[in-house]
Design an enzyme around this catalytic site. Structure first.
Site, short mmCIF file in Angstrom:
data_model
loop_
_atom_site.label_atom_id
_atom_site.label_comp_id
_atom_site.label_asym_id
_atom_site.label_seq_id
_atom_site.Cartn_x
_atom_site.Cartn_y
_atom_site.Cartn_z
N ARG A 1 -12.69 12.26 -2.46
CA ARG A 1 -11.52 12.59 -1.65
C ARG A 1 -11.76 13.85 -0.82
O ARG A 1 -10.82 14.55 -0.48
CB ARG A 1 -10.27 12.79 -2.52
CG ARG A 1 -9.81 11.54 -3.25
CD ARG A 1 -8.46 11.81 -3.93
NE ARG A 1 -8.08 10.71 -4.80
CZ ARG A 1 -7.38 10.86 -5.91
NH1 ARG A 1 -7.00 12.08 -6.29
NH2 ARG A 1 -7.05 9.82 -6.64
N ASP B 209 -9.58 3.55 2.48
CA ASP B 209 -8.77 3.39 1.27
C ASP B 209 -9.23 2.10 0.59
O ASP B 209 -9.66 1.16 1.27
CB ASP B 209 -7.28 3.30 1.60
CG ASP B 209 -6.42 3.33 0.35
OD1 ASP B 209 -6.02 4.43 -0.08
OD2 ASP B 209 -6.16 2.25 -0.23
N ARG C 176 -7.46 15.55 2.65
CA ARG C 176 -6.72 16.01 1.48
C ARG C 176 -6.22 17.44 1.62
O ARG C 176 -5.06 17.67 1.89
CB ARG C 176 -7.56 15.87 0.20
CG ARG C 176 -8.01 14.45 -0.10
CD ARG C 176 -6.88 13.62 -0.62
NE ARG C 176 -6.52 13.98 -1.97
CZ ARG C 176 -5.54 13.39 -2.66
NH1 ARG C 176 -4.86 12.41 -2.13
NH2 ARG C 176 -5.25 13.77 -3.88
N TYR D 207 -3.77 -3.43 -8.78
CA TYR D 207 -2.77 -3.27 -7.72
C TYR D 207 -2.16 -4.61 -7.34
O TYR D 207 -0.94 -4.72 -7.14
CB TYR D 207 -3.40 -2.63 -6.49
CG TYR D 207 -3.61 -1.13 -6.62
CD1 TYR D 207 -2.52 -0.28 -6.78
CD2 TYR D 207 -4.87 -0.58 -6.57
CE1 TYR D 207 -2.70 1.09 -6.90
CE2 TYR D 207 -5.06 0.79 -6.68
CZ TYR D 207 -3.97 1.62 -6.86
OH TYR D 207 -4.15 2.98 -6.97
N ARG E 269 -3.89 13.72 11.19
CA ARG E 269 -3.15 12.63 10.53
C ARG E 269 -1.65 12.69 10.81
O ARG E 269 -0.93 11.75 10.45
CB ARG E 269 -3.35 12.70 9.01
CG ARG E 269 -4.56 12.01 8.42
CD ARG E 269 -4.48 10.48 8.41
NE ARG E 269 -3.20 9.95 8.01
CZ ARG E 269 -2.77 9.81 6.75
NH1 ARG E 269 -3.55 10.17 5.76
NH2 ARG E 269 -1.59 9.30 6.49
#
Length: 355
Positions: free
Chosen positions: A38, A87, A42, A162, A51
């Site tokens: 990550r 992702d 972040r 998920y 972003r």
């Protein structure tokens, strides 16, 4: 041709002699290489700026944005490898699964997979589905030069979790219920996800990634016997699918101390270790022939510089006898971390291990 290849009779490519790839191959290194899970964004203000107003999945599908975010921590921290910004649900979105990443929640799947008919959501992934990945990696390898790029994907179990739960889960009750109640449907689900994951990794390697990491974020929820029987075949299928490219294959999961040997057995060249198991003990569990990656507790970065250096020294001491070691946190960078603490950590590891 992967950037990691050095074919007989040809000159090695730019990244082949990098400290990161040497450590993955368990060869002598000029210093212990460092990168952070990550790390792409972040905690960086420059990440938050680019972003701003851009949803997560959209940011993963814009090559210019992917390239910029991937490069930001390399410029700032001087890490030894870049991790491709994406992702784990990107390949699922690319084949038409109705999902979104909800801020503060994570991936949410509109129609969870609970029956055999639900498998129809999972068609094969083609390179055209993720054209933006190929384009972004082209931009990145041109910019990175001798710094390797790590491609990555979610492992079949974590993707299945998920899809079956419909989103993040603490107990994975629907996932385990399906795994125990209908082992054939479960096996078919993981096999299909292994095909999708393999295709996604192949796209990244063929575009120029020098190594790949398979993230099995939730697999620590399983007992070893369940992992061996119900998960390991699919993970092995992914590793086998990309073996011919010759790039290092890294496997990482959280809370996987009891699974470390099996995760190496699944086909990884490098086994990622979270902060709960010292690296010398992890090496005993994994066995010979594998490099290890890890494993400073991310929370340590909130302590004083002296404390960070002391805990880092413990990790380096535990790694002293390893065949190969890539320094990393035992999990990902936290959004509230001080970026300067990460920069100091990289410099400290490089200085302490310079040969």
């Amino acid at each position: 041709m992967s950037a990691n290849h050095s074919p007989a009779g040809q000159q090695p490519t730019a990244t082949y002699e990098s400290a990161f790839l040497k450590a993955c191959r368990r060869e002598p290194v000029p210093h212990t290489p460092v990168w952070f899970m990550r790390q792409a964004g972040r905690s960086l203000p420059e990440y938050l700026k680019v972003r701003e107003g851009v949803p997560m999945l959209e940011s993963c599908m814009r090559p210019d944005l992917v390239a910029e975010i991937t490069l930001q921590p390399v410029r700032r921290h001087h890490v030894d490898a870049a991790i491709y910004f994406s992702d784990i649900v990107v390949p699922l979105k690319a084949i038409g699964v109705d999902l979104d990443i909800k801020p503060g929640v994570g991936p949410v799947v509109q129609n969870p997979i609970r029956t055999r008919a639900d498998l129809a959501q999972l068609r094969d992934l083609s390179p055209e589905d993720v054209w933006y990945v190929t384009e972004a990696i082209g931009l990145l390898t041109a910019e990175l030069g001798e710094t390797p790029l790590i491609g990555f994907a979610g492992a079949p179990f974590t993707l299945a979790s998920y899809l079956v739960e419909g989103g993040p889960s603490k107990n994975h009750e629907h996932t385990k219920a399906l795994m125990y109640s209908d082992p054939q449907l479960w096996a078919d689900l993981l096999d299909r996800l292994a095909e999708i994951t393999s295709a996604f990794l192949k796209v990244q390697i063929e575009a120029g990634a020098s190594a790949v990491q398979l993230f099995d974020s939730w697999v620590g929820a399983l007992a070893p016997a369940d992992y061996r029987r119900s998960v390991m075949p699919a993970s092995s299928k992914v590793f086998d699918a990309v073996a011919s490219y010759g790039v290092p294959r890294i496997h990482f999961g959280v809370g996987t101390g009891e699974l470390l040997g099996l995760m190496g057995e699944a086909g990884a060249d490098v086994v990622g270790v979270d902060w709960r198991v010292p690296l010398d003990e992890a090496a005993r569990r994994v066995g010979p022939g594998k490099a290890l990656q890890g494993n400073l507790d991310p929370a340590v970065l909130f302590a004083s510089t002296e404390a960070v250096e002391a805990k880092t020294r413990e990790v380096l001491d535990a790694a002293a006898g390893l065949e190969g070691h890539v320094f990393n946190l035992g999990h990902g960078v936290m959004p509230s971390m001080d970026p300067d603490a990460l920069t100091r950590l990289v410099e400290y590891v490089h200085t302490q291990t310079a040969r």
